[in-house]
Design a protein around this motif. Structure first.
Motif, PDB file in Angstrom:
ATOM      1  N   THR A 106      -3.223  57.585  17.292  1.00 35.14           N
ATOM      2  CA  THR A 106      -1.883  57.071  17.592  1.00 35.14           C
ATOM      3  C   THR A 106      -0.841  58.189  17.542  1.00 35.14           C
ATOM      4  O   THR A 106       0.089  58.212  18.347  1.00 35.14           O
ATOM      5  CB  THR A 106      -1.498  55.953  16.621  1.00 35.14           C
ATOM      6  OG1 THR A 106      -1.570  56.439  15.265  1.00 35.14           O
ATOM      7  CG2 THR A 106      -2.441  54.773  16.762  1.00 35.14           C
ATOM      8  N   PHE A 143       1.856  59.410  20.436  1.00 32.24           N
ATOM      9  CA  PHE A 143       3.282  59.722  20.273  1.00 32.24           C
ATOM     10  C   PHE A 143       3.567  61.174  20.631  1.00 32.24           C
ATOM     11  O   PHE A 143       4.611  61.500  21.187  1.00 32.24           O
ATOM     12  CB  PHE A 143       3.723  59.469  18.826  1.00 32.24           C
ATOM     13  CG  PHE A 143       3.964  58.026  18.505  1.00 32.24           C
ATOM     14  CD1 PHE A 143       5.026  57.336  19.076  1.00 32.24           C
ATOM     15  CD2 PHE A 143       3.130  57.346  17.631  1.00 32.24           C
ATOM     16  CE1 PHE A 143       5.256  56.000  18.778  1.00 32.24           C
ATOM     17  CE2 PHE A 143       3.348  56.006  17.321  1.00 32.24           C
ATOM     18  CZ  PHE A 143       4.412  55.336  17.896  1.00 32.24           C
ATOM     19  N   ILE A 177      -0.380  53.818  21.345  1.00 29.49           N
ATOM     20  CA  ILE A 177       0.781  53.631  20.479  1.00 29.49           C
ATOM     21  C   ILE A 177       0.777  52.232  19.867  1.00 29.49           C
ATOM     22  O   ILE A 177       1.149  52.050  18.708  1.00 29.49           O
ATOM     23  CB  ILE A 177       2.078  53.902  21.270  1.00 29.49           C
ATOM     24  CG1 ILE A 177       2.206  55.405  21.542  1.00 29.49           C
ATOM     25  CG2 ILE A 177       3.309  53.395  20.516  1.00 29.49           C
ATOM     26  CD1 ILE A 177       3.426  55.797  22.338  1.00 29.49           C
ATOM     27  N   SER A 199      -0.970  51.839  16.627  1.00 25.84           N
ATOM     28  CA  SER A 199      -0.348  52.343  15.396  1.00 25.84           C
ATOM     29  C   SER A 199      -0.124  51.234  14.369  1.00 25.84           C
ATOM     30  O   SER A 199       0.110  51.519  13.189  1.00 25.84           O
ATOM     31  CB  SER A 199       0.982  53.033  15.713  1.00 25.84           C
ATOM     32  OG  SER A 199       1.931  52.116  16.229  1.00 25.84           O
ATOM     33  N   TRP A 217       8.476  57.390  25.515  1.00 21.17           N
ATOM     34  CA  TRP A 217       7.030  57.281  25.689  1.00 21.17           C
ATOM     35  C   TRP A 217       6.751  55.950  26.365  1.00 21.17           C
ATOM     36  O   TRP A 217       7.667  55.221  26.757  1.00 21.17           O
ATOM     37  CB  TRP A 217       6.302  57.366  24.341  1.00 21.17           C
ATOM     38  CG  TRP A 217       6.944  56.573  23.247  1.00 21.17           C
ATOM     39  CD1 TRP A 217       7.114  55.222  23.187  1.00 21.17           C
ATOM     40  CD2 TRP A 217       7.570  57.099  22.072  1.00 21.17           C
ATOM     41  NE1 TRP A 217       7.786  54.861  22.046  1.00 21.17           N
ATOM     42  CE2 TRP A 217       8.077  55.995  21.335  1.00 21.17           C
ATOM     43  CE3 TRP A 217       7.725  58.387  21.552  1.00 21.17           C
ATOM     44  CZ2 TRP A 217       8.735  56.143  20.121  1.00 21.17           C
ATOM     45  CZ3 TRP A 217       8.382  58.524  20.338  1.00 21.17           C
ATOM     46  CH2 TRP A 217       8.876  57.423  19.649  1.00 21.17           C
ATOM     47  N   TRP A 230       5.199  52.153  26.125  1.00 21.21           N
ATOM     48  CA  TRP A 230       4.834  51.117  25.156  1.00 21.21           C
ATOM     49  C   TRP A 230       5.162  49.774  25.789  1.00 21.21           C
ATOM     50  O   TRP A 230       5.290  49.662  27.018  1.00 21.21           O
ATOM     51  CB  TRP A 230       5.580  51.328  23.832  1.00 21.21           C
ATOM     52  CG  TRP A 230       5.094  50.431  22.721  1.00 21.21           C
ATOM     53  CD1 TRP A 230       3.802  50.181  22.371  1.00 21.21           C
ATOM     54  CD2 TRP A 230       5.923  49.671  21.834  1.00 21.21           C
ATOM     55  NE1 TRP A 230       3.764  49.305  21.304  1.00 21.21           N
ATOM     56  CE2 TRP A 230       5.057  48.979  20.953  1.00 21.21           C
ATOM     57  CE3 TRP A 230       7.297  49.509  21.690  1.00 21.21           C
ATOM     58  CZ2 TRP A 230       5.520  48.139  19.955  1.00 21.21           C
ATOM     59  CZ3 TRP A 230       7.753  48.679  20.685  1.00 21.21           C
ATOM     60  CH2 TRP A 230       6.867  48.001  19.821  1.00 21.21           C
TER      61      TRP A 230
END
Length: 253
Positions: A74, A78, A109, A112, A174, A176
């Protein structure tokens, strides 16, 4: 440095995002550094556990090992920052990827969430040892497999559900959970000027599959640690009373 002007001019992008060009650069570069540092730290824990067989025999270290493995993945997600975002995305510093790379980063991600889950399992481990007086062997034989199963099954199930719903899209720094195009929905699902092509109702899924779950995990972990503190405190008081009784008996004799 690449900022697309295909859909709107750069000045409009910066004003819309509320950041200057230099601020966007810094925000995109920072995850490269912090992500790499996190990978290095987690890798050290992995190596430290693997090279010492005595550590591998303990449930605590195996939980820490699993958490560190997922943290490497994860944190790497990132760490790529804006690079996997589709090339030409407006308002993003240095996007070099495609929809596929964005989807992969978004999936990693989302994983995470396993970190907080394993932290909760570590709190449960100590609660069982101190409050329930379970031995290391009993926890390993009866509980540990369910600890790992809960973390893995929960995280991967949510991750693949979001993957099937095409929730992984550009989220500025990023990829997500986000709607696409970014103006197709408001912060709470209000219809935008254009229809959503991907990630419809992403705001709701973020709360259900991440933020809401994270708060539940924090609450359970806090409860376990509170019970653990009470258990340790009670044992400490018992030991003090026992020591006082021994001293009293010694004086009487």
């Amino acid at each position: 440095v690449h900022f697309s002007r295909e859909r709107c001019p750069l000045k409009l992008i910066i004003l819309t995002m509320g950041f200057t060009l230099d601020q966007l650069k810094v925000l995109a570069i920072i995850p490269h550094v912090t992500g790499a540092m996190s990978v290095i730290g987690s890798s050290y824990i992995i190596v430290d556990v693997l090279r010492d067989r005595s550590k591998w025999k303990k449930t605590y270290n195996r939980l820490l090992f699993a958490m560190s493995c997922f943290d490497c993945v994860t944190s790497g997600g990132f760490g790529f920052s804006t690079l996997p975002i589709p090339k030409g995305t407006p308002g993003v510093y240095n996007p070099r990827g495609t929809t596929a790379t964005c989807t992969v980063q978004g999936f990693f991600i989302q994983m995470s969430i396993i970190g907080p889950m394993y932290n909760m399992m570590l709190a449960l481990y100590y609660y069982l040892m101190v409050n329930r007086r379970m031995s290391e062997g009993a926890i390993a034989a009866k509980v540990e497999v369910y600890m790992h199963a809960f973390c893995w099954i929960s995280a991967f199930t949510m991750g693949f559900i979001l993957l099937g719903l095409k929730m992984y899209n550009t989220a500025t720094l990023w990829c997500w959970q986000n709607d696409y195009p970014s103006n197709c929905e408001g912060s709470y699902g209000e219809p935008g000027p254009v229809p959503c092509e991907r990630g419809k109702h992403a705001w709701l899924f973020r709360w259900v599959f991440y933020y809401g779950l994270l708060w539940v995990i924090i609450a359970i972990t806090t409860l376990l640690m509170t019970l653990l503190y009470r258990g340790v405190r009670q044992q400490e008081l018992k030991m003090r009373r026992y020591d006082t009784r021994l001293k009293t008996d010694s004086v009487d004799k």
